[in-house]
Design a protein around this motif. Structure first.
Motif, short mmCIF file in Angstrom:
data_model
loop_
_atom_site.label_atom_id
_atom_site.label_comp_id
_atom_site.label_asym_id
_atom_site.label_seq_id
_atom_site.Cartn_x
_atom_site.Cartn_y
_atom_site.Cartn_z
N ARG A 23 49.51 108.19 -21.76
CA ARG A 23 49.22 109.04 -20.60
C ARG A 23 48.89 110.43 -21.08
O ARG A 23 49.57 110.98 -21.93
CB ARG A 23 50.43 109.05 -19.66
CG ARG A 23 50.17 109.79 -18.37
CD ARG A 23 51.27 109.57 -17.37
NE ARG A 23 52.49 110.23 -17.82
CZ ARG A 23 53.63 110.24 -17.14
NH1 ARG A 23 53.72 109.57 -16.02
NH2 ARG A 23 54.67 110.87 -17.61
N ASN A 31 55.74 101.23 -20.04
CA ASN A 31 55.13 100.41 -19.00
C ASN A 31 53.63 100.64 -18.94
O ASN A 31 53.15 101.77 -19.13
CB ASN A 31 55.76 100.70 -17.64
CG ASN A 31 57.25 100.41 -17.64
OD1 ASN A 31 57.71 99.53 -18.36
ND2 ASN A 31 58.00 101.14 -16.85
N CYS A 82 54.11 105.54 -23.22
CA CYS A 82 54.88 104.97 -22.12
C CYS A 82 55.15 103.48 -22.37
O CYS A 82 54.26 102.76 -22.83
CB CYS A 82 54.11 105.13 -20.80
SG CYS A 82 53.59 106.84 -20.49
N ASN A 99 46.70 107.81 -16.90
CA ASN A 99 47.25 106.70 -17.65
C ASN A 99 46.15 105.83 -18.25
O ASN A 99 45.13 105.58 -17.63
CB ASN A 99 48.12 105.85 -16.71
CG ASN A 99 48.81 104.75 -17.46
OD1 ASN A 99 49.45 104.99 -18.46
ND2 ASN A 99 48.67 103.53 -16.98
N ASN A 117 51.78 100.89 -16.47
CA ASN A 117 51.37 101.76 -15.35
C ASN A 117 51.67 103.24 -15.62
O ASN A 117 51.58 104.06 -14.71
CB ASN A 117 52.01 101.30 -14.06
CG ASN A 117 53.53 101.47 -14.05
OD1 ASN A 117 54.12 101.83 -15.06
ND2 ASN A 117 54.14 101.17 -12.93
N GLY A 118 52.03 103.59 -16.85
CA GLY A 118 52.26 105.00 -17.19
C GLY A 118 53.62 105.53 -16.83
O GLY A 118 53.79 106.73 -16.67
N THR A 119 54.60 104.66 -16.70
CA THR A 119 55.97 105.09 -16.42
C THR A 119 56.85 104.76 -17.62
O THR A 119 56.44 104.03 -18.52
CB THR A 119 56.52 104.41 -15.15
OG1 THR A 119 56.51 102.99 -15.32
CG2 THR A 119 55.70 104.80 -13.93
N ASN A 120 58.06 105.32 -17.60
CA ASN A 120 59.02 105.16 -18.68
C ASN A 120 58.45 105.69 -20.00
O ASN A 120 58.47 105.03 -21.01
CB ASN A 120 59.46 103.70 -18.81
CG ASN A 120 60.74 103.55 -19.60
OD1 ASN A 120 61.43 104.52 -19.88
ND2 ASN A 120 61.06 102.32 -19.97
N CYS A 121 57.95 106.93 -19.93
CA CYS A 121 57.37 107.60 -21.09
C CYS A 121 58.48 108.35 -21.82
O CYS A 121 59.13 109.20 -21.23
CB CYS A 121 56.28 108.58 -20.64
SG CYS A 121 55.02 107.84 -19.60
#
Length: 111
Positions: A107, A80, A78, A53, A82-86
């Motif tokens: 990411r 977020n 993404c 990320n 933090n590398g989520t919800n991509c």
């Protein structure tokens, strides 16, 4: 996973005028995912090389994101930091022009 395979340049998302995958193109080094300052190839992009990320800040409006990596390596945008919800995945040697306002990280994933 939504994989983007089409750009706006040449067939199959390959940038118009590109000789072949595997080299630097439009100031984006081979092996990098790059974010340009606008929806074009102008200027020096921010390059991301390593797996994982990469949070980014203050990216608003439509920008070009180019995945100049070898087969099997994908760049994901993404929502977020933090590398989520991509929700956008960019295939190798492909680019997209996308509004980065709702995105907060890129990411890199691969084999």
């Amino acid at each position: 996973m939504q994989v983007v395979r089409a750009g706006h340049g040449g067939p199959g998302g390959v940038p118009a005028g590109a000789a072949a995958a595997g080299g630097t193109y439009a100031n984006c080094s081979y092996g990098a995912a790059c974010i340009y300052g606008g929806a074009n190839w102008n200027g020096w992009p921010k390059e991301y090389f390593s797996r994982g990320n990469h949070p980014f800040y203050n990216q608003y409006g439509v920008k070009r994101v180019f995945n100049n990596q070898s087969p099997g390596w994908y760049a994901q945008l993404c929502r977020n930091a933090n590398g989520t919800n991509c929700d956008i995945t960019i295939a190798p040697w492909t680019y997209v022009d996308v509004d980065l306002t709702p995105y907060n990280s890129l990411r890199i994933v691969g084999p």
